[in-house]
Write a protein that holds these residues in place. Structure first.
Motif, mmCIF file in Angstrom:
data_model
loop_
_atom_site.group_PDB
_atom_site.id
_atom_site.type_symbol
_atom_site.label_atom_id
_atom_site.label_comp_id
_atom_site.label_asym_id
_atom_site.label_seq_id
_atom_site.Cartn_x
_atom_site.Cartn_y
_atom_site.Cartn_z
ATOM 1 N N ILE A 192 -75.301 16.702 -76.030
ATOM 2 C CA ILE A 192 -75.953 15.462 -76.452
ATOM 3 C C ILE A 192 -75.945 14.512 -75.267
ATOM 4 C CG2 ILE A 192 -75.927 13.565 -78.107
ATOM 5 C CD1 ILE A 192 -74.361 15.534 -79.982
ATOM 6 N N ASP A 193 -77.134 14.111 -74.857
ATOM 7 C CA ASP A 193 -77.303 13.344 -73.622
ATOM 8 C C ASP A 193 -77.947 11.996 -73.927
ATOM 9 O OD1 ASP A 193 -77.721 12.478 -71.026
ATOM 10 O OD2 ASP A 193 -78.695 14.333 -70.375
ATOM 11 N N PHE A 194 -77.199 10.941 -73.719
ATOM 12 C CA PHE A 194 -77.694 9.582 -73.938
ATOM 13 C C PHE A 194 -78.274 8.969 -72.666
ATOM 14 C CE2 PHE A 194 -74.965 10.183 -77.498
ATOM 15 C CZ PHE A 194 -75.408 9.337 -78.492
ATOM 16 N N ILE A 195 -78.074 9.590 -71.512
ATOM 17 C CA ILE A 195 -78.339 8.923 -70.249
ATOM 18 C C ILE A 195 -79.400 9.617 -69.396
ATOM 19 C CG2 ILE A 195 -77.196 7.885 -68.235
ATOM 20 C CD1 ILE A 195 -76.147 6.770 -70.779
ATOM 21 N N ALA A 196 -80.217 10.462 -69.963
ATOM 22 C CA ALA A 196 -81.321 11.064 -69.197
ATOM 23 C C ALA A 196 -82.539 10.145 -69.328
ATOM 24 C CB ALA A 196 -81.643 12.453 -69.719
ATOM 25 N N PHE A 197 -83.085 9.725 -68.192
ATOM 26 C CA PHE A 197 -84.189 8.769 -68.214
ATOM 27 C C PHE A 197 -85.485 9.293 -67.609
ATOM 28 C CE2 PHE A 197 -80.370 6.069 -68.258
ATOM 29 C CZ PHE A 197 -80.630 5.342 -69.409
ATOM 30 N N ALA A 198 -85.411 10.366 -66.820
ATOM 31 C CA ALA A 198 -86.587 10.867 -66.116
ATOM 32 C C ALA A 198 -86.421 12.372 -65.884
ATOM 33 C CB ALA A 198 -86.745 10.132 -64.781
ATOM 34 N N PRO A 199 -87.492 13.068 -65.543
ATOM 35 C CA PRO A 199 -87.409 14.516 -65.351
ATOM 36 C C PRO A 199 -86.325 14.958 -64.372
ATOM 37 C CG PRO A 199 -89.699 13.863 -65.446
ATOM 38 C CD PRO A 199 -88.883 12.586 -65.433
ATOM 39 N N ALA A 200 -86.066 14.201 -63.321
ATOM 40 C CA ALA A 200 -85.046 14.585 -62.343
ATOM 41 C C ALA A 200 -83.660 14.691 -62.984
ATOM 42 C CB ALA A 200 -85.016 13.580 -61.198
ATOM 43 N N ASP A 201 -83.421 13.948 -64.054
ATOM 44 C CA ASP A 201 -82.130 13.989 -64.731
ATOM 45 C C ASP A 201 -81.880 15.327 -65.425
ATOM 46 O OD1 ASP A 201 -81.602 11.366 -63.957
ATOM 47 O OD2 ASP A 201 -82.471 10.530 -65.781
ATOM 48 N N LEU A 202 -82.921 16.133 -65.581
ATOM 49 C CA LEU A 202 -82.779 17.410 -66.269
ATOM 50 C C LEU A 202 -82.274 18.543 -65.387
ATOM 51 C CD1 LEU A 202 -86.025 17.471 -68.423
ATOM 52 C CD2 LEU A 202 -83.687 17.033 -69.174
ATOM 53 N N ALA A 203 -82.315 18.386 -64.064
ATOM 54 C CA ALA A 203 -81.982 19.490 -63.157
ATOM 55 C C ALA A 203 -80.658 20.177 -63.496
ATOM 56 C CB ALA A 203 -82.019 19.019 -61.706
ATOM 57 N N PRO A 204 -79.548 19.437 -63.651
ATOM 58 C CA PRO A 204 -78.295 20.145 -63.950
ATOM 59 C C PRO A 204 -78.273 20.748 -65.352
ATOM 60 C CG PRO A 204 -77.942 17.775 -64.007
ATOM 61 C CD PRO A 204 -79.338 18.000 -63.493
ATOM 62 N N ILE A 205 -79.033 20.201 -66.248
ATOM 63 C CA ILE A 205 -79.110 20.718 -67.614
ATOM 64 C C ILE A 205 -79.889 22.033 -67.612
ATOM 65 C CG2 ILE A 205 -79.897 20.228 -69.971
ATOM 66 C CD1 ILE A 205 -77.690 18.281 -68.969
ATOM 67 N N VAL A 206 -81.045 22.016 -66.986
ATOM 68 C CA VAL A 206 -81.899 23.205 -66.948
ATOM 69 C C VAL A 206 -81.201 24.339 -66.200
ATOM 70 C CG1 VAL A 206 -84.096 24.131 -66.102
ATOM 71 C CG2 VAL A 206 -84.038 21.904 -67.236
ATOM 72 N N SER A 207 -80.456 24.009 -65.159
ATOM 73 C CA SER A 207 -79.771 25.054 -64.389
ATOM 74 C C SER A 207 -78.713 25.777 -65.227
ATOM 75 C CB SER A 207 -79.148 24.478 -63.127
ATOM 76 O OG SER A 207 -78.015 23.696 -63.443
ATOM 77 N N ARG A 208 -78.224 25.143 -66.291
ATOM 78 C CA ARG A 208 -77.203 25.734 -67.163
ATOM 79 C C ARG A 208 -77.763 26.049 -68.549
ATOM 80 N NH1 ARG A 208 -73.654 28.077 -64.678
ATOM 81 N NH2 ARG A 208 -72.629 28.186 -66.689
ATOM 82 N N ARG A 209 -79.086 26.179 -68.675
ATOM 83 C CA ARG A 209 -79.709 26.334 -70.000
ATOM 84 C C ARG A 209 -79.191 27.540 -70.787
ATOM 85 N NH1 ARG A 209 -84.193 26.632 -66.730
ATOM 86 N NH2 ARG A 209 -84.813 28.743 -66.221
ATOM 87 N N GLU A 210 -78.764 28.613 -70.105
ATOM 88 C CA GLU A 210 -78.253 29.789 -70.821
ATOM 89 C C GLU A 210 -76.956 29.499 -71.559
ATOM 90 O OE1 GLU A 210 -79.079 29.961 -67.481
ATOM 91 O OE2 GLU A 210 -81.065 30.834 -67.820
ATOM 92 N N SER A 211 -76.238 28.458 -71.153
ATOM 93 C CA SER A 211 -74.964 28.127 -71.802
ATOM 94 C C SER A 211 -75.095 27.003 -72.826
ATOM 95 C CB SER A 211 -73.915 27.754 -70.751
ATOM 96 O OG SER A 211 -74.274 26.554 -70.098
#
Length: 166
Positions: free
Chosen positions: A29-48
Motif C-alpha cells: 500500500i503506497d501513499f506517496i507515489a506521485f508520478a510514473p518515476a515513483d513506480l520504478a522500485p515497485i515494478v522491479s519487484r512486481r513478482e513479489s
C-alpha cells in the motif's frame, strides 16, 4: 494473524526496492507515489507483490480532456473519463492531478496487479497542495465555491467527511 510491515524512505528507490526484496507481499500500500518515476522500485519487484494499492486522487479528472468524459445515469463522472487525452491547459493548472494520471497510466502498462484509489481532496493539517488556501481565500472574498466543469452552468456542492487521527 499478524500483518508484516516494512518502512523505507520513499524518495530512495534503492531503499524501497530493498524493503520489498525482503519477502513476498500479499499487498503493498503506497501513499506517496506521485508520478510514473515513483513506480520504478515497485515494478522491479512486481513478482513479489500480490496486489499494489496506490492512493491516487479525483484530481486525475482535472488534467483530463472534458470532451472524453463519460457520465453515469445520475450524471456523475465514470472512471473511464480519465482515459482520454490529457488536456494541456488543465494539466498545467493541476500538476498534481496530471502526475497521478500519468502514474495510473504507467501502472496500467506495468504488469502489476493493482488498485488505484481515487480519493477526494484532503483538507486540514495534512493538506499540501494549496487547495485549502484557495478554498478559504474564495470564501473570504465572497466568491462561489463548488465544482464546475468547463462550459457547465452552475456550481455543484461539496460533501465533507471527517477522518480522525487514530
Amino acid at each position: 494473524g499478524r500483518v508484516a510491515t516494512q518502512k523505507a524512505d520513499r524518495t530512495d528507490a534503492a531503499a524501497v526496492e530493498a524493503a520489498l526484496a525482503s519477502r513476498r507481499w500479499d499487498a503493498v500500500i503506497d501513499f506517496i507515489a506521485f508520478a510514473p518515476a515513483d513506480l520504478a522500485p515497485i515494478v522491479s519487484r512486481r513478482e513479489s507483490i500480490g496486489l499494489y494499492v496506490v492512493i491516487s486522487t479525483d484530481s486525475v479528472y482535472m488534467a483530463s480532456d472534458p470532451g472524453s468524459f463519460s457520465r453515469g445515469a445520475a450524471g456523475g463522472l465514470l472512471e473511464e473519463s480519465s482515459g482520454g487525452a490529457i488536456d494541456a491547459a488543465r494539466a498545467a493548472d493541476d500538476r498534481y492531478g496530471e502526475g497521478k494520471l500519468l502514474l495510473e497510466r504507467a501502472l496500467a502498462e506495468s504488469g502489476l496487479r493493482y488498485v488505484a484509489l481515487r480519493l477526494p481532496d484532503v483538507l486540514g493539517r495534512h493538506e499540501n497542495t494549496g487547495r485549502q488556501h484557495s478554498l478559504i481565500t474564495r470564501l473570504i472574498k465572497g466568491k462561489a465555491v463548488g465544482t464546475r466543469e468547463a462550459g457547465e452552468e452552475g456550481s455543484g456542492g461539496f460533501r465533507f467527511a471527517f477522518g480522525g487521527e487514530g
